[in-house]
Design an enzyme around this catalytic site. Structure first.
Site, PDB file in Angstrom:
ATOM      1  N   ASN A 109      22.831  29.871 -16.374  1.00 58.07           N
ATOM      2  CA  ASN A 109      24.309  29.675 -16.839  1.00 58.07           C
ATOM      3  C   ASN A 109      25.695  30.419 -16.010  1.00 58.07           C
ATOM      4  O   ASN A 109      26.741  28.844 -16.436  1.00 58.07           O
ATOM      5  CB  ASN A 109      24.215  29.986 -18.611  1.00 58.07           C
ATOM      6  CG  ASN A 109      23.962  31.096 -18.963  1.00 58.07           C
ATOM      7  OD1 ASN A 109      22.649  31.560 -18.314  1.00 58.07           O
ATOM      8  ND2 ASN A 109      24.751  31.628 -19.772  1.00 58.07           N
ATOM      9  N   GLY A 129      18.989  25.707 -28.041  1.00 60.86           N
ATOM     10  CA  GLY A 129      17.796  26.218 -26.464  1.00 60.86           C
ATOM     11  C   GLY A 129      17.101  27.405 -26.490  1.00 60.86           C
ATOM     12  O   GLY A 129      15.905  27.642 -26.597  1.00 60.86           O
ATOM     13  N   GLN A 141      20.716  24.812 -19.246  1.00 57.22           N
ATOM     14  CA  GLN A 141      21.367  24.248 -18.151  1.00 57.22           C
ATOM     15  C   GLN A 141      21.787  22.850 -17.573  1.00 57.22           C
ATOM     16  O   GLN A 141      22.560  22.625 -16.534  1.00 57.22           O
ATOM     17  CB  GLN A 141      22.678  25.402 -17.462  1.00 57.22           C
ATOM     18  CG  GLN A 141      22.543  25.999 -18.108  1.00 57.22           C
ATOM     19  CD  GLN A 141      24.155  26.462 -19.065  1.00 57.22           C
ATOM     20  OE1 GLN A 141      24.661  24.540 -18.695  1.00 57.22           O
ATOM     21  NE2 GLN A 141      24.656  26.563 -20.211  1.00 57.22           N
ATOM     22  N   THR A 198      12.421  19.458 -42.318  1.00 54.26           N
ATOM     23  CA  THR A 198      13.003  18.381 -42.245  1.00 54.26           C
ATOM     24  C   THR A 198      13.662  17.948 -40.816  1.00 54.26           C
ATOM     25  O   THR A 198      14.911  18.487 -41.141  1.00 54.26           O
ATOM     26  CB  THR A 198      13.819  17.745 -43.435  1.00 54.26           C
ATOM     27  OG1 THR A 198      12.974  18.280 -44.699  1.00 54.26           O
ATOM     28  CG2 THR A 198      14.022  16.214 -43.798  1.00 54.26           C
ATOM     29  N   CYS A 227      28.041  34.066 -24.276  1.00 51.27           N
ATOM     30  CA  CYS A 227      27.217  34.605 -25.040  1.00 51.27           C
ATOM     31  C   CYS A 227      27.790  35.862 -24.996  1.00 51.27           C
ATOM     32  O   CYS A 227      27.819  36.929 -25.594  1.00 51.27           O
ATOM     33  CB  CYS A 227      25.696  34.615 -24.330  1.00 51.27           C
ATOM     34  SG  CYS A 227      24.999  32.290 -24.665  1.00 51.27           S
ATOM     35  N   GLY A 264      20.296  20.195 -26.700  1.00 49.29           N
ATOM     36  CA  GLY A 264      22.210  18.795 -27.068  1.00 49.29           C
ATOM     37  C   GLY A 264      23.034  19.084 -26.610  1.00 49.29           C
ATOM     38  O   GLY A 264      23.433  18.490 -25.947  1.00 49.29           O
ATOM     39  N   HIS A 265      24.069  20.446 -27.567  1.00 50.33           N
ATOM     40  CA  HIS A 265      25.091  20.684 -26.872  1.00 50.33           C
ATOM     41  C   HIS A 265      25.799  21.308 -25.749  1.00 50.33           C
ATOM     42  O   HIS A 265      27.351  20.810 -25.749  1.00 50.33           O
ATOM     43  CB  HIS A 265      25.625  21.587 -27.845  1.00 50.33           C
ATOM     44  CG  HIS A 265      25.556  22.808 -27.520  1.00 50.33           C
ATOM     45  ND1 HIS A 265      26.206  23.888 -27.267  1.00 50.33           N
ATOM     46  CD2 HIS A 265      23.888  23.472 -27.542  1.00 50.33           C
ATOM     47  CE1 HIS A 265      25.823  25.588 -26.845  1.00 50.33           C
ATOM     48  NE2 HIS A 265      24.439  25.118 -27.308  1.00 50.33           N
TER      49      HIS A 265
HETATM   50  N1  PLP Z   1      19.252  29.154 -22.171  1.00 48.24           N
HETATM   51  C1  PLP Z   1      20.687  28.947 -20.973  1.00 48.24           C
HETATM   52  C2  PLP Z   1      20.158  29.321 -19.746  1.00 48.24           C
HETATM   53  C3  PLP Z   1      21.439  29.131 -22.315  1.00 48.24           C
HETATM   54  O1  PLP Z   1      23.242  28.368 -21.077  1.00 48.24           O
HETATM   55  C4  PLP Z   1      21.343  28.805 -23.430  1.00 48.24           C
HETATM   56  C5  PLP Z   1      23.281  28.316 -23.869  1.00 48.24           C
HETATM   57  O2  PLP Z   1      24.277  28.951 -23.908  1.00 48.24           O
HETATM   58  C6  PLP Z   1      20.654  28.569 -24.399  1.00 48.24           C
HETATM   59  C7  PLP Z   1      19.409  28.722 -23.288  1.00 48.24           C
HETATM   60  C8  PLP Z   1      20.664  28.730 -25.502  1.00 48.24           C
HETATM   61  O3  PLP Z   1      21.223  27.504 -26.083  1.00 48.24           O
HETATM   62  P1  PLP Z   1      21.671  27.141 -27.898  1.00 48.24           P
HETATM   63  O4  PLP Z   1      23.250  27.501 -27.441  1.00 48.24           O
HETATM   64  O5  PLP Z   1      21.093  25.616 -28.325  1.00 48.24           O
HETATM   65  O6  PLP Z   1      21.205  27.981 -28.170  1.00 48.24           O
END
Ligand code: PLP
Length: 391
Positions: free
Chosen positions: A150, A71, A178, A236, A324, A199-200
């Site tokens: 988030n 993301g 999200q 790739t 984070c 994806g995660h």
């Molecule tokens: N944007 C939002 C709203 C998120 O909650 C997150 C991850 O918590 C991200 C971006 C970043 O995604 P990624 O962990 O795949 O870099």
């Protein structure tokens, strides 16, 4: 001990059907999709099949999907592409509650000659639309507003934003990391120029993301390299994970109704019972307009980190603020932007559910958490001083 996993906004379990779809791409179909031979070409066709599945989830066309690594890369790509494609424009508009993938990039850009407006939110996390409209200018190169927060799950008025921005010809990017898989999205109906996902967060693995780029949007790659992704992202392809993201797109589409009914009612039960049983427990954010899986609750006069540690002893996994920002004792920038008092922001816990959560798990949290908070409050001099309560 099996975890009681309530941290799905941090990351989700890879669905068994997603893993199963991926495995042959490590063992059997390991060709490079760019190779001339049939062995590699077969893989290329499967990538396009995954692209179609993801496009279907968003109401997009397959050509409008660019696979990325996460993301954060999608967010960075979108913002940098808009700036590079409009070099004469020097203004960026975003909100005060974005994920660091947008917020920190914008703060960095502000130091390199761009003017950035961070639109405030109110105490429920709702965007100040009047402020936003007042600050749009002919110099605005990009507007970046998240679909759903988030930390609180609060949903921004994406349709209204798309209308306002497209009327003024401003590129609209939304960080929907999200939102994708939890709420319906149809880019045919809403005029979004770019949309990030990861994806995660939707039962695919970590290390794969995507950016939707509306056909006709001026674009320049962030990762410059080979001709992959039609020259829009060099490198790739992460084949197995792309296949996984395609399978996960079908998976979350099939569970969307459950997300909005069963999971939402589990979330509501958890929240209502905790607020009933624990004094000075307050729900953060706009409860009328948020993701069905997210609950952010402030337990006043205790430390979120202490709550997490004590819940951890029962295998309960949640977050204080966003994943984070945990590890730092600064209250989250989202709660600060909402004006949540320090004593509440510090004791905030985010529970985020998925289709794998069950009612007995909710009952267990409702049983275990009230004594944890009560015990922590007996150790909190602030609680006694402020409320006159003692153990
Ligand atoms: N944007 C939002 C709203 C998120 O909650 C997150 C991850 O918590 C991200 C971006 C970043 O995604 P990624 O962990 O795949 O870099």
């Amino acid at each position: 001990m099996n975890p009681l996993y309530f941290d799905n906004n941090a990351t989700t379990r890879v669905a068994p059907e997603v893993l199963e779809a991926m495995l042959p791409y490590f063992t059997e179909y390991y060709g490079n999709p760019s190779s001339m031979h049939t062995f590699g070409g077969t893989v290329g066709r499967q990538i396009n099949d995954a692209r179609t599945k993801l496009a279907d989830l968003l109401g997009a066309s397959p050509e409008e999907i660019v696979f990325t690594s996460c993301g954060s890369e999608s967010d960075n790509t979108a913002i940098m592409a808009a700036l590079r494609s409009n070099p004469e424009k020097k203004h960026i508009i975003t909100s005060r509650v974005e994920h660091p993938a947008v917020k920190n990039l914008c703060e960095y850009l502000a130091k390199t000659g761009y003017r950035v407006t961070f639109v405030p939110v109110d105490h429920k996390g709702r965007l100040d639309m009047e402020y936003l409209i007042r600050h749009l200018t002919d110099d605005t190169a990009i507007a970046s507003f998240m679909w759903a927060n988030n930390e609180t799950g609060v949903i921004f008025p994406i349709d209204d934003l798309a209308g306002i921005l497209s009327e003024r010809g401003i590129i609209f990017h939304t960080d929907a990391v999200q939102a994708v898989g939890k709420v319906p999205i149809d880019v045919k109906k809403t005029r979004i120029d770019m949309l990030s996902l990861s994806g995660h967060k939707l039962h695919a693995p970590k290390g794969i993301g995507a950016l939707y780029v509306r056909k006709g949007t001026k674009f320049s790659p962030f990762l410059i390299g080979g001709h992959q992704e039609k020259g829009r992202r060099g490198g790739t392809e992460n084949v197995a994970s792309i296949i996984g993201l395609g399978r996960a797109s079908d998976f979350v589409a099939a569970h969307m109704t459950e997300e909005n009914t069963r999971i939402k009612s589990l979330r509501d039960k958890l929240e209502t019972q905790l607020v009933q049983k624990i004094p000075n427990a307050l729900v953060n954010g706009d409860t009328d307009n948020r993701l069905p899986n997210t609950s952010s609750i402030a337990f006043e006069f205790v430390e979120g980190e202490s709550i997490l540690l004590m819940m951890n002893e029962f295998g309960i996994c949640a977050s204080s603020g966003s994943a984070c920002t945990s590890g730092s004792l600064e209250p989250s920038h989202v709660l600060r932007a909402m004006g949540v008092p320090f004593t509440a922001a510090h004791g905030t816990i985010r529970f985020s559910l998925s289709i794998y959560n069950t009612e007995p798990e909710i009952d267990l949290i409702v049983e275990k958490l009230p004594p944890i908070i009560a015990r922590l409050r007996t150790m909190s001099p602030f609680w006694k001083d402020t409320c006159g309560h003692t153990a």
